[in-house]
Design a protein around this motif. Structure first.
Motif, mmCIF file in Angstrom:
data_model
loop_
_atom_site.group_PDB
_atom_site.id
_atom_site.type_symbol
_atom_site.label_atom_id
_atom_site.label_comp_id
_atom_site.label_asym_id
_atom_site.label_seq_id
_atom_site.Cartn_x
_atom_site.Cartn_y
_atom_site.Cartn_z
ATOM 1 N N ILE A 1 25.529 -19.993 35.420
ATOM 2 C CA ILE A 1 24.372 -20.137 36.060
ATOM 3 C C ILE A 1 23.196 -19.967 35.036
ATOM 4 C CG2 ILE A 1 22.509 -19.037 37.612
ATOM 5 C CD1 ILE A 1 24.709 -18.323 39.437
ATOM 6 N N ALA A 2 23.452 -18.825 34.059
ATOM 7 C CA ALA A 2 22.683 -18.794 32.907
ATOM 8 C C ALA A 2 22.545 -19.766 31.986
ATOM 9 C CB ALA A 2 23.212 -17.268 32.059
ATOM 10 N N GLY A 3 23.684 -20.247 31.413
ATOM 11 C CA GLY A 3 23.732 -21.326 30.751
ATOM 12 C C GLY A 3 23.063 -22.511 31.206
ATOM 13 N N ILE A 4 23.385 -22.789 32.566
ATOM 14 C CA ILE A 4 22.765 -24.051 32.993
ATOM 15 C C ILE A 4 21.155 -23.727 32.989
ATOM 16 C CG2 ILE A 4 22.073 -25.327 35.138
ATOM 17 C CD1 ILE A 4 24.918 -25.022 36.175
ATOM 18 N N SER A 5 20.684 -22.623 33.469
ATOM 19 C CA SER A 5 19.196 -22.376 33.561
ATOM 20 C C SER A 5 18.486 -22.507 32.014
ATOM 21 C CB SER A 5 18.930 -21.011 34.062
ATOM 22 O OG SER A 5 19.443 -20.951 35.301
ATOM 23 N N PHE A 6 19.413 -22.027 31.176
ATOM 24 C CA PHE A 6 18.946 -21.850 29.681
ATOM 25 C C PHE A 6 18.749 -23.256 28.983
ATOM 26 C CE2 PHE A 6 19.781 -21.634 25.108
ATOM 27 C CZ PHE A 6 18.817 -20.955 24.819
ATOM 28 N N ALA A 7 19.664 -24.297 29.211
ATOM 29 C CA ALA A 7 19.760 -25.443 29.137
ATOM 30 C C ALA A 7 18.758 -26.337 29.458
ATOM 31 C CB ALA A 7 21.235 -26.053 29.271
ATOM 32 N N MET A 8 18.293 -26.139 30.674
ATOM 33 C CA MET A 8 17.321 -26.748 31.651
ATOM 34 C C MET A 8 16.006 -26.566 30.950
ATOM 35 S SD MET A 8 18.330 -26.696 35.503
ATOM 36 C CE MET A 8 19.558 -27.896 36.193
ATOM 37 N N SER A 9 15.839 -25.046 30.553
ATOM 38 C CA SER A 9 14.391 -24.758 30.034
ATOM 39 C C SER A 9 14.306 -25.361 28.886
ATOM 40 C CB SER A 9 14.645 -23.317 30.063
ATOM 41 O OG SER A 9 14.648 -22.779 31.410
ATOM 42 N N ILE A 10 15.430 -25.257 27.950
ATOM 43 C CA ILE A 10 15.152 -25.500 26.409
ATOM 44 C C ILE A 10 14.866 -27.112 26.474
ATOM 45 C CG2 ILE A 10 16.591 -25.785 24.099
ATOM 46 C CD1 ILE A 10 15.431 -23.189 24.552
ATOM 47 N N LEU A 11 15.785 -28.104 27.025
ATOM 48 C CA LEU A 11 15.581 -29.425 26.847
ATOM 49 C C LEU A 11 14.299 -29.827 27.448
ATOM 50 C CD1 LEU A 11 19.242 -30.351 27.873
ATOM 51 C CD2 LEU A 11 18.150 -30.436 25.849
ATOM 52 N N GLN A 12 13.523 -29.026 28.244
ATOM 53 C CA GLN A 12 12.163 -29.361 28.615
ATOM 54 C C GLN A 12 11.128 -29.601 27.515
ATOM 55 O OE1 GLN A 12 11.178 -30.293 31.423
ATOM 56 N NE2 GLN A 12 12.623 -29.392 32.870
ATOM 57 N N PHE A 13 11.367 -28.926 26.508
ATOM 58 C CA PHE A 13 10.197 -28.851 25.291
ATOM 59 C C PHE A 13 10.160 -30.049 24.645
ATOM 60 C CE2 PHE A 13 9.388 -28.138 21.061
ATOM 61 C CZ PHE A 13 8.026 -27.632 21.088
ATOM 62 N N PRO A 14 11.238 -30.962 24.417
ATOM 63 C CA PRO A 14 11.344 -32.116 23.653
ATOM 64 C C PRO A 14 10.639 -33.087 24.597
ATOM 65 C CG PRO A 14 13.468 -31.687 23.987
ATOM 66 C CD PRO A 14 12.604 -30.458 24.341
ATOM 67 N N MET A 15 10.916 -32.814 26.147
ATOM 68 C CA MET A 15 10.217 -33.748 26.909
ATOM 69 C C MET A 15 8.796 -33.821 27.100
ATOM 70 S SD MET A 15 12.965 -35.462 27.944
ATOM 71 C CE MET A 15 13.534 -35.363 26.156
ATOM 72 N N THR B 1 18.639 -20.206 41.148
ATOM 73 C CA THR B 1 19.620 -19.486 40.805
ATOM 74 C C THR B 1 20.484 -18.982 42.232
ATOM 75 O OG1 THR B 1 18.646 -18.352 39.015
ATOM 76 C CG2 THR B 1 20.317 -17.106 40.044
ATOM 77 N N LEU B 2 19.714 -19.088 43.379
ATOM 78 C CA LEU B 2 20.518 -19.027 44.509
ATOM 79 C C LEU B 2 21.228 -20.023 45.070
ATOM 80 C CD1 LEU B 2 17.485 -17.158 46.571
ATOM 81 C CD2 LEU B 2 19.677 -16.112 45.717
ATOM 82 N N ILE B 3 20.530 -20.885 44.875
ATOM 83 C CA ILE B 3 21.500 -22.476 45.275
ATOM 84 C C ILE B 3 22.673 -22.535 44.313
ATOM 85 C CG2 ILE B 3 21.381 -24.855 44.884
ATOM 86 C CD1 ILE B 3 18.522 -24.867 45.296
ATOM 87 N N LEU B 4 22.743 -22.183 42.953
ATOM 88 C CA LEU B 4 23.869 -22.108 41.984
ATOM 89 C C LEU B 4 24.911 -21.013 42.818
ATOM 90 C CD1 LEU B 4 22.603 -23.026 38.704
ATOM 91 C CD2 LEU B 4 23.380 -24.676 40.382
ATOM 92 N N GLY C 1 28.510 -21.774 44.550
ATOM 93 C CA GLY C 1 29.596 -20.770 44.041
ATOM 94 C C GLY C 1 29.774 -20.566 42.467
ATOM 95 N N TYR C 2 28.804 -21.020 41.733
ATOM 96 C CA TYR C 2 28.768 -20.466 40.203
ATOM 97 C C TYR C 2 28.711 -19.230 40.045
ATOM 98 C CZ TYR C 2 28.028 -25.699 39.998
ATOM 99 O OH TYR C 2 28.192 -27.276 40.070
ATOM 100 N N ASP C 3 29.424 -19.019 38.811
ATOM 101 C CA ASP C 3 29.441 -17.450 38.608
ATOM 102 C C ASP C 3 28.238 -17.115 37.589
ATOM 103 O OD1 ASP C 3 29.878 -18.260 35.695
ATOM 104 O OD2 ASP C 3 32.085 -18.228 35.886
ATOM 105 N N ALA C 4 27.756 -15.963 37.346
ATOM 106 C CA ALA C 4 26.554 -15.457 36.628
ATOM 107 C C ALA C 4 26.486 -16.173 35.398
ATOM 108 C CB ALA C 4 26.470 -13.954 36.486
#
Length: 207
Positions: A51-65, A37-40, A45-48
């Protein structure tokens, strides 16, 4: 003060200790996760909302992996799965450390984390293959200890490096995982799953 609880892990096979080290350094791939989150925000310079969308997508896509990792652990050589996933992870981390921080770095980091997730079930299955009886419980306990040690050390080291040496966090992760991969390749036995063709009891005897 002597840590008596560590005495229970004496006399386990050398392969269990190698996998323990592998667990630690693979978990240290989370050097970046706590800082994402701090990096983004601060570095890219990403907005909140983004950042939330990226983090959510990363977490959800881990499950099928994780499901894919379980399938591979059942059907493929577990040692090879771990080594291949580690090699991809190492390459991604090293590249991240060598190129300027950008959206490409985040993409490579996510690819690395995906392969770290895929190899997880193979670690668990390999522990079962390499241990038996009462040692199996101790072996699993040691692996979870290694995973937790990595998760504790990662944000601590990453926090010190964040401001001026973030690139070094990627390099450290890559080199550490690379070392564990070499040890696993040379010192952990090849164990290929036996196809289940009869009853469950027959399958267990085949193993």
């Amino acid at each position: 003060m002597k840590l008596k609880f560590l005495e229970q892990y004496k006399h386990l096979g050398k392969e269990i200790y190698i996998l323990f080290w592998g667990r630690i350094v693979t978990s240290m791939g989370s050097l970046i996760w706590p800082l994402l989150t701090l990096i983004l925000e601060n570095k890219l310079g990403y907005d909140a909302t983004l950042i939330a969308g990226i983090s959510f997508a990363m977490s959800i896509l881990q499950f099928p992996m994780l499901l894919l990792g379980g399938r591979l652990a059942d059907k493929r050589n577990r040692k090879n799965v771990i080594v291949i996933c580690d090699l991809v992870t190492v390459v991604c981390y090293i590249i991240c450390g060598l190129i300027p921080l950008s959206a490409y770095s985040i993409g490579l980091f996510y690819v690395a984390s995906v392969f770290a997730t895929i190899e997880g079930p193979s670690y668990d299955a390999l522990i079962a293959d390499l241990s038996d009886g009462e040692d199996r419980e101790k072996a699993y306990s040691l692996q979870y200890l290694g995973m937790n040690l990595g998760l504790v050390l990662a944000p601590t080291i990453g926090g010190f490096l964040f401001k001026d040496y973030l690139w070094l966090a990627f390099i450290i992760s890559g080199v550490a995982i690379g070392c564990s991969t070499i040890l696993i390749w040379f010192f952990v036995r090849d164990i290929t799953p036996v196809e289940q063709t009869g009853s469950r009891a027959e399958y267990q005897r085949a193993r």
